[in-house]
Design an enzyme around this catalytic site. Structure first.
Site, PDB file in Angstrom:
ATOM      1  CB  CYS A   2     -15.286  -6.603   4.850  1.00 24.53           C
ATOM      2  SG  CYS A   2     -14.649  -5.637   6.117  1.00 24.53           S
ATOM      3  NE  ARG A  27     -13.469  -7.597  -0.821  1.00 21.89           N
ATOM      4  CZ  ARG A  27     -13.634  -6.704  -1.868  1.00 21.89           C
ATOM      5  NH1 ARG A  27     -13.228  -6.627  -2.955  1.00 21.89           N
ATOM      6  NH2 ARG A  27     -14.208  -5.432  -1.487  1.00 21.89           N
ATOM      7  CD1 TRP A  75      -7.650  -4.969   6.682  1.00 25.96           C
ATOM      8  CD2 TRP A  75      -8.987  -2.842   6.643  1.00 25.96           C
ATOM      9  NE1 TRP A  75      -6.817  -3.877   6.795  1.00 25.96           N
ATOM     10  CE2 TRP A  75      -7.471  -2.799   6.804  1.00 25.96           C
ATOM     11  CE3 TRP A  75      -9.754  -1.955   6.802  1.00 25.96           C
ATOM     12  CZ2 TRP A  75      -7.077  -1.365   7.094  1.00 25.96           C
ATOM     13  CZ3 TRP A  75      -9.203  -0.874   6.926  1.00 25.96           C
ATOM     14  CH2 TRP A  75      -7.862  -0.505   6.885  1.00 25.96           C
ATOM     15  CG  ASN A 101     -16.647  -3.833   2.165  1.00 21.97           C
ATOM     16  OD1 ASN A 101     -15.745  -3.562   2.905  1.00 21.97           O
ATOM     17  ND2 ASN A 101     -16.482  -3.949   1.087  1.00 21.97           N
ATOM     18  N   GLY A 102     -17.401  -1.640   4.651  1.00 22.90           N
ATOM     19  CA  GLY A 102     -17.501  -0.142   4.408  1.00 22.90           C
ATOM     20  C   GLY A 102     -17.781   0.507   5.517  1.00 22.90           C
ATOM     21  CD  GLU A 480       5.153  -1.194  -6.969  1.00 25.68           C
ATOM     22  OE1 GLU A 480       4.634  -0.249  -6.418  1.00 25.68           O
ATOM     23  OE2 GLU A 480       4.714  -2.483  -7.028  1.00 25.68           O
ATOM     24  CE  LYS A 484       4.197  -4.612  -4.183  1.00 30.94           C
ATOM     25  NZ  LYS A 484       3.544  -3.867  -5.057  1.00 30.94           N
ATOM     26  CD  GLU A 487       2.473  -4.095  -0.658  1.00 30.41           C
ATOM     27  OE1 GLU A 487       1.488  -4.052  -0.251  1.00 30.41           O
ATOM     28  OE2 GLU A 487       2.972  -3.881  -1.801  1.00 30.41           O
ATOM     29  CG  HIS A 503      19.316  17.629  -3.026  1.00 36.38           C
ATOM     30  ND1 HIS A 503      20.094  19.049  -3.129  1.00 36.38           N
ATOM     31  CD2 HIS A 503      19.525  17.027  -4.270  1.00 36.38           C
ATOM     32  CE1 HIS A 503      20.484  19.050  -4.438  1.00 36.38           C
ATOM     33  NE2 HIS A 503      20.115  18.066  -5.127  1.00 36.38           N
ATOM     34  CE  LYS A 600      -4.924  -7.517  -5.174  1.00 36.22           C
ATOM     35  NZ  LYS A 600      -3.462  -7.247  -5.272  1.00 36.22           N
TER      36      LYS A 600
HETATM   37  C1  F6R Z   1       0.327  -2.428  -2.974  1.00 38.05           C
HETATM   38  C2  F6R Z   1      -0.897  -2.540  -3.489  1.00 38.05           C
HETATM   39  C3  F6R Z   1      -1.635  -1.176  -3.048  1.00 38.05           C
HETATM   40  C4  F6R Z   1      -2.650  -0.792  -4.204  1.00 38.05           C
HETATM   41  C5  F6R Z   1      -3.584   0.405  -3.834  1.00 38.05           C
HETATM   42  C6  F6R Z   1      -4.609   0.994  -5.153  1.00 38.05           C
HETATM   43  O1  F6R Z   1       0.948  -3.720  -3.535  1.00 38.05           O
HETATM   44  O2  F6R Z   1      -1.544  -3.311  -3.972  1.00 38.05           O
HETATM   45  O3  F6R Z   1      -0.763   0.041  -2.945  1.00 38.05           O
HETATM   46  O4  F6R Z   1      -2.105  -0.644  -5.413  1.00 38.05           O
HETATM   47  O5  F6R Z   1      -4.253   0.117  -2.714  1.00 38.05           O
HETATM   48  O6  F6R Z   1      -5.284  -0.151  -5.067  1.00 38.05           O
HETATM   49  P1  F6R Z   1      -6.189  -0.288  -6.489  1.00 38.05           P
HETATM   50  O7  F6R Z   1      -5.354  -0.549  -7.753  1.00 38.05           O
HETATM   51  O8  F6R Z   1      -7.276  -1.488  -6.434  1.00 38.05           O
HETATM   52  O9  F6R Z   1      -6.945   1.071  -6.577  1.00 38.05           O
END
Ligand code: F6R
Length: 605
Positions: A2, A27, A75, A101-102, A480, A484, A487, A503, A600
């Protein structure tokens, strides 16, 4: 998860609080709310709405003047994203407001106890228990909100950033943190509290760090930080090195596109002054001699950077490396000792699983060398050494430039370990460094393919699924690319090692399935192997989009990237994958910067 902001000072509070929420919306964005202290002793003015911040803003037509207030963008964890569950939460008199937040783990028992004491609850959140608890504690402490906060924090289990305001003292805001971020912005006749500095960067570059289990008490002109026992603590000040424009879209349609285009600079900034060896100031706190193994811990995209790091460290530093998903590592009591070097990688520096995994390793004596993008966040604060990436603020939820700089950090650490351990000759070192130095301009070249690639991507917008293949460091790159796409495009996507196809995964290939092949350096043995894998899927109907530094005759579409050192290829190859995900999200009508269900910074488990 949050976003939290508090303002007290000379300005009309609504404006800095809303501005902070706009900057923190990345966030969490399923509801938002604001409480303002308008008149001393009267109920607080409060507005909160489910949905994005825009929903709340559209209701803010007649807002009374106030000089202090708190705001929250949520969130959801406990209780769905409804108006009632949105923060702030109020005590029964409506004079005390709290944002959080938490996760409060013992909220059920607290709630039962509080209901017995006559408190009425209006939401399903864990947070509401805290506001009632705080209300009782404040009365007990003769109206001292900071003393009440200290008492309440010692009764809470879990993780939290809390901000509270009471209308009896309208200019005062009290905050606290445990395993969740909170920073103080120090202004001139005004002060701020926020989840991160982007919330107040337009107003001040002076910030104060807050440690674990600390309580901060601010007015417009005064800041007091204490521990939970009430001892006054020294203030740890730092200057923010980027400015407000870095947190604006700057003419780009989305933050993500802006951040994709910022990658040459982010990589150059992360490399600057480090290629000749890591500054002794960086490594001063950690002994890198006599290490018997390296463990990299991270989540999501950062985990993929760790996988690339494994290839580089094992090869250049000749030491065995495990790469662990932090959420798995922390609960399986892995073997770790004082000869283990643990490298947590985190953009935010606050990811709960990474932090907890790192704390576990530290408790067993491991040496911890963090890679992080956020100055003053918890993970670097608790590490022996930290290599900061210089990606600048990353606002789009999907990580792009932070990932590239994490890759750079891994190469720099691998080079450093190779040098310390004597496993890398100076000629090899210099050759790699030469390639590293060329990366910013090579990323610029890759960015020239963005527009044709966007057009190509739109052709696949109806595809049910998209697969990504890679070998060697191309394998984590493929992972990766798939992450991407999942998400952002909400589309089935998977990354595979080319050699694994036979496999099982090859059964997924159907007529017209788009397959992205991340090609190893052309002319190499692995490029031949990948070319065979591509033939195998093409023969089963796949449409091939190949990314590489040469021409693959079997590809339906070839995206050329400049040649580089084979280990550095992910830095270039991932850029087209980011663009594919970006464009696919737009083509499918999705919110690029704030994809559904995500946030985020994942500061809860
Ligand atoms: C995907 C993404 C997440 C972060 C993950 C770790 O695009 O951004 O998978 O990489 O949540 O976040 P950090 O790097 O802040 O620990």
């Amino acid at each position: 998860m949050c976003g939290i902001v508090g303002y007290t000072g000379k300005a009309t509070a609504l404006s800095p609080v809303l501005e902070g929420l706009r900057r923190l919306e990345y966030r969490g964005y399923d509801s938002a709310g604001i409480a303002l202290a308008v008149t001393q002793g009267e109920p607080l003015w409060i507005e909160k709405r489910a949905g994005k911040l825009g929903n709340l803003e559209s209701t803010l037509t007649t807002v009374p003047d106030a000089h202090s207030g708190i705001g929250h963008t949520r969130w959801a964890t406990h209780g769905g994203p409804t108006d009632r569950n949105a923060h702030p939460h109020l005590d029964n008199e409506g004079k005390l407001a709290l944002i959080h937040n938490g996760i409060i783990e013992n909220y059920v028992e607290l709630r039962e106890e509080l209901e017995k004491r006559g408190h009425t609850f209006k939401s399903e959140t864990d947070t509401e228990s805290v506001v009632h608890l705080l209300s009782d504690a404040r009365k007990k402490h003769g109206g001292d909100l900071a003393a009440a906060m200290r008492e309440v924090c010692s009764q809470l289990r879990g993780s939290f950033t809390l901000l509270a305001i009471h209308s009896d003292e309208p200019g005062r805001i009290v905050g606290a943190r445990r395993n969740s971020p909170l920073v103080v912005g120090v202004g001139d006749g005004e002060n701020f509290l926020a989840s991160d500095v982007s919330a107040f960067i337009a107003h001040t570059k002076h910030a104060l760090e807050l440690g674990q289990d600390e309580v901060v008490d601010i007015t417009a002109t005064n800041i007091v930080i204490t521990n939970l026992e009430g001892d006054i603590l020294p203030q740890k000040a730092y200057e923010i090195s980027w400015d407000a424009s870095a947190a604006e879209r700057g003419g780009f349609e989305h933050f993500m596109l802006k951040e994709i285009y910022e990658q040459p600079k982010a990589v150059a900034d992360t490399l600057i002054g480090r290629t000749a060896g890591l500054d002794p100031e960086i490594t001063a706190g950690i002994n890198l001699e006599g290490i018997s193994k390296v463990v990299i811990i991270a989540c999501g995209t950062a985990f993929h950077a760790g996988l690339v790091g494994k290839y580089a460290i094992e090869k250049w530093a000749n030491i065995s490396v495990d790469v662990e998903l932090a959420s798995e590592y922390r609960y399986r009591e892995p073997s770790v000792d004082g000869n283990t070097l643990v490298i947590p990688i985190s953009q935010s520096g606050e990811t709960m699983d990474t932090l907890m995994a790192m704390r576990y390793a530290r408790s067993k004596g491991a040496r911890v060398f963090a890679v992080c993008n956020t100055n003053g966040s918890t993970i670097p604060r608790e590490s022996d050494a930290v290599l900061y990436t210089h990606a600048g603020p990353e606002i789009a939820v999907a990580s792009t430039k932070a990932f590239l700089t994490q890759l750079i950090a891994m190469y720099l650490i691998a080079l450093h370990l190779g040098t310390v351990r004597g496993s890398l000759t100076s000629a090899e070192h210099d050759e790699i460094v030469g390639h590293l130095a060329e990366l910013p301009s090579k990323i610029e070249q890759v960015l020239e393919t963005v527009e044709p690639l966007r057009a190509l991507t739109r052709q696949f917008k109806e595809a049910a699924s998209m697969l990504f293949l890679g070998r060697h460091v191309g394998f984590p790159t493929a992972l990766e690319g798939a992450l991407k796409l999942k998400e952002l495009a909400y589309m089935h996507a998977e990354g595979f090692a080319g050699g694994e196809l036979k496999h099982g995964p090859i059964a997924l290939i159907d007529q017209g399935t788009p397959v992205v092949a991340v090609m190893p350096a052309f002319g190499s043995l692995l490029a031949e192997k990948m070319a065979s894998n591509v033939q195998e899927v093409k023969a089963r109907g796949a449409i091939i989009i190949a990314i590489g530094d040469g021409d693959l005759p079997s590809a339906d579409h070839m995206i050329r990237i400049p040649a580089t050192h084979p280990f550095l290829e992910p830095v270039l190859a991932v850029v087209p994958l980011q663009v594919i995900a970006y464009e696919m999200a737009i083509a499918r009508g999705n919110d690029v910067d704030q994809p559904r269900n995500l946030a985020k910074s994942v500061t809860v488990e």
